[in-house]
Structures are given as structure tokens and as C-alpha cells.
Design an enzyme around this catalytic site. Structure first.
Site, short mmCIF file in Angstrom:
data_model
loop_
_atom_site.label_atom_id
_atom_site.label_comp_id
_atom_site.label_asym_id
_atom_site.label_seq_id
_atom_site.Cartn_x
_atom_site.Cartn_y
_atom_site.Cartn_z
N ASP A 14 -10.22 17.89 19.54
CA ASP A 14 -9.99 18.56 18.26
C ASP A 14 -10.16 17.56 17.11
O ASP A 14 -10.80 17.86 16.09
CB ASP A 14 -8.60 19.17 18.24
CG ASP A 14 -8.24 19.79 16.90
OD1 ASP A 14 -8.65 20.94 16.65
OD2 ASP A 14 -7.56 19.12 16.09
N ASP B 254 -14.08 20.65 22.24
CA ASP B 254 -13.58 21.60 21.25
C ASP B 254 -14.62 21.72 20.14
O ASP B 254 -15.50 20.87 19.98
CB ASP B 254 -12.24 21.13 20.66
CG ASP B 254 -11.48 22.26 19.99
OD1 ASP B 254 -11.88 23.43 20.15
OD2 ASP B 254 -10.48 21.98 19.30
N HIS C 227 -29.99 31.07 -11.76
CA HIS C 227 -30.97 30.13 -12.31
C HIS C 227 -30.30 29.17 -13.30
O HIS C 227 -29.22 29.45 -13.84
CB HIS C 227 -32.10 30.88 -13.00
CG HIS C 227 -31.62 31.73 -14.15
ND1 HIS C 227 -31.33 31.22 -15.40
CD2 HIS C 227 -31.36 33.06 -14.22
CE1 HIS C 227 -30.92 32.19 -16.20
NE2 HIS C 227 -30.93 33.32 -15.51
N ASP D 179 -9.49 24.57 25.18
CA ASP D 179 -8.51 25.56 24.72
C ASP D 179 -9.20 26.83 24.22
O ASP D 179 -8.56 27.69 23.61
CB ASP D 179 -7.63 24.98 23.61
CG ASP D 179 -8.40 24.54 22.39
OD1 ASP D 179 -8.51 25.33 21.44
OD2 ASP D 179 -8.91 23.40 22.38
N GLU E 72 -33.40 40.42 -13.21
CA GLU E 72 -32.26 40.78 -14.05
C GLU E 72 -32.42 42.21 -14.58
O GLU E 72 -33.53 42.78 -14.56
CB GLU E 72 -32.15 39.78 -15.21
CG GLU E 72 -30.98 40.01 -16.17
CD GLU E 72 -29.61 40.00 -15.49
OE1 GLU E 72 -29.27 41.03 -14.86
OE2 GLU E 72 -28.90 38.99 -15.60
N GLU F 196 -17.82 25.58 19.87
CA GLU F 196 -17.15 25.27 21.14
C GLU F 196 -18.17 25.09 22.27
O GLU F 196 -18.05 24.16 23.08
CB GLU F 196 -16.16 26.38 21.47
CG GLU F 196 -14.93 26.37 20.57
CD GLU F 196 -14.15 27.67 20.59
OE1 GLU F 196 -13.02 27.68 20.07
OE2 GLU F 196 -14.67 28.68 21.11
#
Length: 463
Positions: free
Chosen positions: A140, A25, A268, A91, A344, A66
């Protein structure tokens, strides 16, 4: 704790081949997001656990995790006995159907994984069976343990695993000789499954060669991993949640669009102007980081190094960003690309002033600026113009680094622009977001043009 040692032999008769059951899984907390896989090898006759494997793999999708779990499980079985027969139980409908040859592997990023899985054992030695998630608890749990360990900056350790205990007794739930539909497996059904697996491998090889040839000719999409909505079925289930930590649900119910390009957005660190709340754009003095800002940059570098997912660093040309970017890049062993359109906004006559000083000295400017993104400070730049150039920079970066995780070291306004455009929010929303110095945000961009805001103004690494 299970290891790789032999159990009582699973051969049913002298000279027969051993049979293993591999359960695997994978999960992603965010899809894509922090991901891991788990795999367990069992004796098909007794149900005894022979080997476990788990690993945190950084940022990935459910499907990738998976497949990685499948590969790890097959390798663990091969290490026990390379001549064995293997029954894979997962699954993940996608992986089972693709590896069985019933579904075409359309996503170029999945084909190498499928080929790698198919190369571990001869195709006629492996069959695939879909099982409900309830029957895959052990794998799992292993996947969740790996993701939990990765979140702590650690590697999964077999000696610390409680996955088998958490999953409960399993031998009585192993339908030892069942086919994909739950009916008893017969030599005929096994032969059909193995023939289908061989056909899937041949198809994957053809598709991989076709993709490579197209790339050499310069044909097709600019992004070799791009998908259309019809390429894959929806992900089988949302990411599994770790114990004590809820999983992040899958966004939407559409088709899996493959690995996105993720832009991690780092504002920043502080400059001397930051705590004074003075406008500091691209038209001012270009200040350096303060001592506090340098510490913040190092803290961000430590946090990003622990995550281990950033593959490229791109920075605004302004000094405060280049200093912050260099701290991160040095920690990660990466170079720094400069993107001028990530600078900016130019605040013109407002540079170096507080909001109150602007209100006093340029009241008409301020009223217009607050009312419309098209308005600019005297001698400065409107938000509308900033939005256009930041979007252009974003598009160039997405084209250069498709399917990768890229750190952008930039400023308040560009980060807010990228968050707003990801959400489809109007420009007015720029005034409704708080963005702290050295904070982290993140946006994932998919092949169909959609985007998902994954993180905003995270300052946990500064505490």
C-alpha cells in the site's frame, strides 16, 4: 534498500523449490483517477524483502491498478527464480477470488490483465490468499509513493522509498504457511487452489475468445468495455490516501462500472475581448488568442503533458479553440478533431457588447434570456438549443472514444452545459458558475449512463 539479489535460500530441503510471498496493491485517487501500484516479493521462510516494484500508471480504476500490481509482483518473483512456488497475498477480494477461480471474470477489460498475471508462472505454482488491508501496508505504501511521484511528474525511485520502514517490521506478521482462511496450508488445500487457478485461466481464455468473436461479428454493445451493474462486485475499499494528501473517496456504493470515458474540458485562452467581458460567441468576429491567451494555452499544454492521460483532442471550430487545442496536441503528439457542435452560443445582436451595453440596448431581450433557457438574443441562439447540440456532440464523442480520456477544447457555455448535465442541475445553474479562461474541468461517464463531475474551473496551472 531491497533489491533483486538472493537472500538466504528459502528451500526447506535439498532439491526443493524456493517459495516466495508476493504482496501487491493498487489504488486510484478518484476511481478512476491518478493511479499507481506497489508490489513486494518476500522470502517465505524468513520474511525478508527481496524485491520491490511500484509505478504510476496514469488514470485508471482501483481494480486495474490492483491487477497491475499483481502482474508486477509476479514478474519480480519470476526474475528471482522462474521455478519458484508463489503465494500471493492481497487485500483485493475481487482479484483474489477471480484469480483463484471462484469468481467469474465478467468485465472484458479485466480478462487480459488476468491472463497476463496467469501467464507469468505455471498455474500450479501460484496460490492466492486474501488478507486484511492492515497486513498489506508495505505494498500500500509503495502504491502511494508511486502516485505521489506521478503527481510531481516524476517516476518512482527505489532508492528514495521508505515504504518498508513506514510499514514497520513485517517478518513476524507473515503467517508463513497459512491458507486463505488463516488455517495452516496443507498439500491438499494447495492442490485445490492450484486446480481452481487453472480453471480460472481456462475460463478467462474462453471469455476472451468469446468477446473477440462477438466483436468480429459486430455483435453486442457498441462499447466493448461496457458493464451492467451485476458484472462486478463493489470495489473493496476507497483509494488509499497518500501521506500528506487525502485520497478522493469513491463516488457512491454501486457496482464497479469499469473504466469510464473521461472528458477533460479546457476553455480556450484569452482573446482581446475576454478581459473586457464582451459577449463573444459563434456569430461574431471569431477573434484569435491574445499574447496572454497564447501563454495560457502553453501553460495548459504543459500541465496536461505532465499528467500524461489525454489520448484524443477534440476542438470547437472557432479559431481561439483551435489555437489552444493545437498547443496541447503538439505537446502530446496528437491530432485535433473538430466538432462543430462544441462552438460557443451565437449571441446574435449582442456580439461584442458588454453586459451593461446589452442592458441598455436590448433590455427586453436580456430580461427574457435571464428568465428562460428557451429565450434567445435577437438573431442569436437560446441556451436550450445550445444544450441540445452540445449533448449531441457529447454522445458522439463518447461513442467514438469509449473508455478513453478525451480533451475537449471549447467555450464557457458548452463547458457549463456538460457540468450541469453531469450534475442533473437545471439550465438556470448556467448563470451560477464561474469559468476562467484556460481553466480545466472534467466529467467521467460510466457504462450505466451515470456521470461524475470530477473537476471544475481549475486554474492551478496558470499561477
Amino acid at each position: 534498500m531491497p533489491g533483486s539479489q538472493d537472500s538466504p535460500d528459502s528451500r526447506d530441503a535439498p532439491g526443493s523449490r524456493r517459495t516466495f510471498v508476493v504482496e501487491a496493491d493498487g489504488g486510484s485517487r478518484g476511481n478512476p483517477g491518478p493511479a499507481g501500484y506497489g508490489a513486494v516479493v518476500r522470502d517465505a521462510r524468513t520474511g525478508q524483502t527481496l524485491s520491490e516494484a511500484a509505478e504510476y500508471i496514469g488514470t485508471a480504476t482501483n481494480n486495474v491498478a490492483e491487477y497491475r500490481g499483481l502482474i508486477a509482483g509476479l514478474r519480480a518473483a519470476h526474475a528471482l527464480d522462474p521455478q519458484a512456488l508463489v503465494r500471493v497475498r492481497m487485500d483485493s477480494k475481487l482479484v483474489v477470488e477471480q484469480m483463484s477461480g471462484r469468481w467469474k471474470i465478467k468485465h472484458p477489460g479485466m480478462r487480459p490483465l488476468a491472463l497476463e498475471a496467469a501467464s507469468v508462472f505455471p498455474p500450479d505454482s501460484v496460490t492466492y490468499q486474501w488478507i486484511p488491508r492492515e497486513e498489506n501496508k508495505h505494498a500500500d505504501r509503495l502504491a502511494n509513493e508511486a502516485m505521489d511521484a506521478g503527481r510531481r511528474g516524476e517516476a518512482w525511485r527505489p532508492a528514495a522509498s521508505t515504504a518498508e520502514l513506514d510499514a514497520g517490521a513485517h517478518a513476524d506478521t507473515l503467517p508463513g504457511l497459512t491458507g486463505a482462511s488463516g488455517s495452516p496450508a496443507t498439500p491438499e488445500s494447495s492442490a485445490e487452489a492450484r486446480a481452481a487457478a487453472r480453471a480460472a485461466v481456462r475460463q478467462a481464455v474462453r471469455e476472451t475468445h468469446r468477446t473477440a468473436a462477438a466483436a468480429e461479428r459486430g455483435a453486442g454493445t457498441d462499447d466493448p468495455t461496457a458493464l451492467t451493474a451485476a458484472d462486478e462486485l463493489p470495489v473493496e475499499h476507497a483509494a488509499p490516501a497518500g501521506r500528506g494528501e487525502p485520497g478522493t473517496p469513491q463516488v457512491g456504493w454501486g457496482a464497479d462500472m469499469g473504466t469510464p470515458t473521461t472528458l477533460v474540458l479546457l476553455r480556450h485562452g484569452e482573446t482581446p475581448l475576454t478581459p473586457l467581458k464582451r459577449f463573444s460567441g459563434s456569430g461574431g468576429t471569431d477573434p484569435e488568442l491574445s499574447a496572454t491567451g497564447l501563454r495560457q494555452a502553453e501553460a495548459a499544454a504543459s500541465a496536461l503533458a505532465a499528467r500524461g492521460t489525454v489520448q484524443h483532442v477534440v476542438s470547437s471550430p472557432l479559431v481561439r479553440c483551435r489555437q489552444t487545442a493545437r498547443a496541447v496536441a503538439d505537446r502530446l503528439g496528437l491530432g485535433v478533431e473538430i466538432e462543430h457542435d462544441l462552438r460557443e452560443a451565437d449571441f446574435g445582436a449582442w456580439e461584442g457588447l458588454t453586459f451593461a451595453e446589452v442592458r441598455e440596448r436590448h433590455p427586453d431581450d436580456l430580461d427574457a434570456w435571464l428568465a428562460s433557457p428557451e429565450a434567445a438574443p435577437t438573431g442569436g441562439e437560446s441556451f436550450a438549443r445550445v444544450i441540445r447540440r452540445v449533448e449531441s456532440a457529447r454522445d458522439r464523442i463518447l461513442a467514438r472514444h469509449a473508455g478513453r480520456t478525451v480533451l475537449l477544447v471549447t467555450h464557457v457555455t458548452p463547458v457549463k452545459v456538460l457540468a450541469c448535465t453531469a450534475l442533473g442541475a437545471p439550465p438556470e445553474a448556467l448563470f451560477r458558475m464561474e469559468l476562467s479562461a484556460a481553466s480545466l474541468s472534467a466529467v467521467a461517464y460510466y457504462a450505466d449512463g451515470n456521470a461524475s463531475l470530477r473537476l471544475l474551473n481549475d486554474t492551478g496551472h496558470l499561477r
